[in-house]
Design an enzyme around this catalytic site. Structure first.
Site, PDB file in Angstrom:
ATOM      1  N   ASP A  77       3.496   1.060   3.349  1.00 36.83           N
ATOM      2  CA  ASP A  77       2.533   0.608   4.817  1.00 36.83           C
ATOM      3  C   ASP A  77       2.985  -0.578   4.475  1.00 36.83           C
ATOM      4  O   ASP A  77       2.761  -1.667   4.704  1.00 36.83           O
ATOM      5  CB  ASP A  77       1.474   1.615   4.756  1.00 36.83           C
ATOM      6  CG  ASP A  77       0.531   1.412   6.288  1.00 36.83           C
ATOM      7  OD1 ASP A  77       1.198   0.573   7.134  1.00 36.83           O
ATOM      8  OD2 ASP A  77      -0.160   1.950   6.339  1.00 36.83           O
ATOM      9  N   ASP A  88       0.693   5.607   0.049  1.00 31.92           N
ATOM     10  CA  ASP A  88      -0.657   6.342   0.361  1.00 31.92           C
ATOM     11  C   ASP A  88       0.165   8.069  -0.363  1.00 31.92           C
ATOM     12  O   ASP A  88       1.333   8.036   0.936  1.00 31.92           O
ATOM     13  CB  ASP A  88      -1.154   6.431   1.545  1.00 31.92           C
ATOM     14  CG  ASP A  88      -2.518   7.077   1.138  1.00 31.92           C
ATOM     15  OD1 ASP A  88      -2.521   8.273   0.771  1.00 31.92           O
ATOM     16  OD2 ASP A  88      -2.991   6.327   1.694  1.00 31.92           O
ATOM     17  N   ASP A 100       0.774  -1.250   0.156  1.00 30.42           N
ATOM     18  CA  ASP A 100       0.109   0.546   0.078  1.00 30.42           C
ATOM     19  C   ASP A 100       0.947   1.521   0.055  1.00 30.42           C
ATOM     20  O   ASP A 100       1.904   1.014   0.662  1.00 30.42           O
ATOM     21  CB  ASP A 100      -0.936   0.009   1.486  1.00 30.42           C
ATOM     22  CG  ASP A 100      -1.736   1.214   1.267  1.00 30.42           C
ATOM     23  OD1 ASP A 100      -2.334   1.774   0.356  1.00 30.42           O
ATOM     24  OD2 ASP A 100      -1.583   1.976   2.847  1.00 30.42           O
TER      25      ASP A 100
END
Ligand SMILES: [Zn+2]
Ligand SMILES: [Zn+2]
Lengths: 366, 364
Positions: free
Chosen positions: A264, A75, A73
């Protein structure tokens, strides 16, 4: 638009109803059943597990985990880009008014200019730089996965997450069955986290075997970043040796954010997590979790993940930040009634920056 | 399953299914106890178990080919040792035996991987062929016992590695080691393979070798003790009972359910999280048990290391009362380790369980 993922019958599904809680631990087998679920339950956000189970609809302890995709992930909010303060909107928790943070405050303390309340939450309308920054991290990740871990491009699916970043799902049978700790090691590897100077030829007793630019993996990348092009190498090597172990360790740590992929870690190590279903819309943005295809550079989430139609609709808009969708600019709006394409209305409503106009008086019954 | 020649069997006797092997050899167990010629093998088996119980390392050397007689002795003394251990039924002996044999297997596998064959002419063509065969055999043994595929790779100057294992096999096991050099990011990784030296490749699977040996002993039912074997079986049992008294597992009514649960998880050989081990150790220390009494409770843990356990327990023991006291009930609950019963009413720390302080407030 929503397609069934691979091995759908072994995955857990869930959804969130408008203004309501999360429903989890569902199983389904076909795309048809999936559509029925989405339609019947007026779903805003639909989710699907990265994990495979023998009994996906039982409680977690009884599901009988069989494996999971390897998921990363990325972001844009974790990238600490300087542009972020310019497109962050604070929303007063007391009166609901959106307002811009005072200069330099970012998402820190600020009082509502309307009612003075210090309580607020924040939402971001990520800009092109944010998208480009996140893509750069995806590219670093894909390079390490491919070169070092021999993950094939066709086993990597890159998706716009639906809001502020990207998800990379790796469906590679070699990694399907590995546990959470092992996934953490892979996460640390792609993030270049925890590297020690000794691995790069620098011991407390002195330097021996500093990396060469042509070497595989992190040694090669560190050589290119620290010891420079061929012409500068003799000087840079001399300087590195003279500066010693502590300085080398500090430079190595300093390289981590630029060389490693900023992911992450918690997402990668969680083998029971559910992720937004590709094709479904995010309730936080009205944009879809959309596959980026092979051409990541050419992918524009504000065009390619903006799937709501363009019919004109009326809203009361309060967006202090300007934004672009499908090649058109919108805002800023200061509480005015505007007619905008439905996709722009959906984006603002999901961000809490617009409301439906007051209903006109109902026509008299005939 | 791997088929081995007699010489290979002597180096890796734990690969044989002992009952079948002895049967196929045409001997009954009674014969080993009674036949003076076979008695030598039984004595060797008893000594092999005893040496492990006394914590003696195996003598160095002995790798590579063994003469026919020595090979026979190696295989039979191992297989009869397994039989004696089953009959004695003392897990403490099994663990020590498995540990020692696993270390021996580890040493031989590593040597075979490196294709070092002491006492052989390195220049002879026959020697060369044999050595590459041994290297392949070692890789096949590891593959069949652990599923880890060890492949030979070119020399890696940076690490001295000449082998590689698939990334997934590596990261599934490297978490056992806490040194930073075992982190994947500090390894040579390319094309999906992690570069390792022969020593590291075998080290990676050490725990599984030991588990294989002990589980193959513990999984079979103990045969009845035939005439002639009562002597060695009795001596081994007596030795174990004298030197390795059963650990004082918290099972009595004075111990709280959280502590009993933690001990039971360990006894089953399942993984108890660090917080659970901490609870168990600090509780028992507080109740006045010694480090030597507590350490055996951790023996069945999948990642057990006697050295690390003793070190950590001693560390807790010296700080007891100042730094490391038993965690509170609140904390234990938060860690998902609380299994409260009505007897727990009114206590805020497991050490209060069953004491006067545990009486409900108000004297009710
Ligand atoms: Zn306000
Ligand atoms: Zn931005």
């Amino acid at each position: 638009m929503v397609g069934a993922p691979r091995s759908a019958g072994m995955r857990e599904f869930g959804y969130q109803r408008f203004n309501s809680g999360m429903v989890r631990h569902l199983s389904l087998r076909t795309a048809g059943e999936l559509r029925v679920m989405l339609v019947q339950n007026a779903v805003s956000d639909a989710y699907c597990s990265s994990g495979y189970y023998n009994f996906p609809d039982l409680p977690m302890a009884d599901k009988d985990w069989q494996g999971a995709d390897l998921v990363f992930d990325i972001d844009s909010k974790d990238l600490a880009l300087p542009c972020r303060a310019g497109h962050t909107v604070l929303k007063c928790a007391a009166c609901g008014a959106p307002f811009l943070p005072p200069d330099g405050a970012g998402e820190g303390p600020a009082a509502c200019p309307g009612c003075g309340s210090p309580r607020h939450d924040s939402r971001s309308l990520p800009c092109r730089d944010c998208v480009a920054g996140a893509k750069k991290e995806v590219a670093k990740l894909l390079r390490v996965l491919g070169e070092d871990l021999a993950v094939l491009p066709e086993d990597c699916a890159v998706y716009f997450s639906g809001n502020e970043g990207f998800h990379v799902h790796v469906d590679d049978e070699r990694f399907r069955g590995i546990g959470s700790g092992a996934r953490g090691e892979i996460a640390d590897y792609v993030a270049f986290r925890g590297a020690v100077p000794e691995r790069f030829g620098m011991a407390r007793s002195g330097a021996a075997g500093l990396p060469e630019a042509g070497e595989a993996g992190w040694r090669g990348r560190v050589a290119a970043a620290l010891l420079g092009p061929k012409s500068a190498r003799p000087r840079l090597v001399r300087e590195a040796k003279a500066a010693g172990y502590g300085a080398f360790a500090a430079r190595l740590a300093g390289l981590q954010p630029s060389l490693g992929a900023r992911i992450d870690r918690n997402v990668t190590t969680d083998v029971h997590r559910i992720f937004r279903l590709p094709g479904s819309l995010s309730g936080k943005s009205g944009l879809a979790k959309a596959p980026c295809g092979r051409d990541l550079d050419g992918f524009d989430p504000y065009r390619d993940a903006c799937l709501v139609d363009g019919d004109p609709v009326d809203v009361v808009a309060r967006s202090p930040v300007r934004f672009r969708l499908r090649g058109r600019g919108f805002g800023p709006y200061d509480g005015e009634a505007v007619t905008v394409p439905r996709f722009a209305a959906a984006y603002m409503i999901c961000k809490g920056l617009a409301t439906a106009p007051p209903r006109p008086p109902a026509p008299a019954p005939r | 399953m791997i088929t081995l020649g007699p010489d290979e069997m002597a180096r890796y006797p734990f690969l044989a299914e002992s009952g079948a092997y002895l049967r196929d050899a045409g001997f009954t167990l009674e014969q080993f106890g009674t036949d003076p010629d076979l008695r030598r093998l039984l004595d060797g088996a008893e000594e092999r178990v005893m040496a492990a119980a006394r914590g003696e390392a195996r003598r160095a050397g002995g790798a590579g080919a063994l003469s026919g007689d020595a090979a026979t002795f190696e295989v039979f003394s191992f297989l009869l040792a397994v039989v004696l251990l089953r009959m004695a039924g003392r897990p403490s002996l099994v663990r020590r035996f498995a540990l020692r044999e696993a270390m021996e297997a580890e040493r031989r596998l590593e040597q075979d991987l490196r294709h070092i064959v002491p006492g052989r002419d390195a220049a002879s063509a026959a020697g060369g062929r044999r050595r590459s065969g041994e290297k392949e055999l070692a890789a096949r043994i590891v593959g069949s016992l652990t599923g880890v595929r060890i492949v030979a790779s070119g020399d890696d100057a940076a690490s001295g590695a000449t082998f590689a294992v698939p990334v997934a096999d590596y990261v599934e096991r490297s978490g056992r080691f806490h040194e930073r050099e075992w982190k994947l990011v500090n390894r040579g990784v390319s094309a999906g393979l992690v570069r390792l030296t022969a020593h590291e490749a075998i080290r990676l699977v050490r725990a599984e070798l030991g588990n294989h040996i002990s589980s193959s002993i513990l999984s079979a039912k103990a045969p009845p003790v035939p005439p002639g074997l009562e002597g060695p079986v009795g001596r081994l049992s007596a030795y174990a009972d004298r030197h390795f008294p059963r650990p004082v597992a918290p099972k009595d009514a004075a111990d709280p359910p959280c502590v009993k649960h933690a001990a039971a998880v360990l006894e089953r050989g399942e993984n108890l999280p660090h917080s659970g081990r901490f609870l168990l150790a600090t509780f028992l220390l507080r109740r006045g048990r010694s480090v030597e009494q507590i350490a055996p409770l951790f023996r069945n843990a999948p990642d057990y290391s006697e050295r690390v356990t003793m070190y950590q327990l001693n560390n807790l023991a010296t700080k007891d009362g100042t730094g490391y006291s038993c965690p509170s009930c609140d904390k234990v609950r938060g860690q998902g380790l609380c299994f409260a019963t009505p007897e727990c009413d009114g206590i805020v720390n497991p050490v209060q369980f069953g004491t006067r302080a545990a009486a409900p407030p108000g004297g009710g």
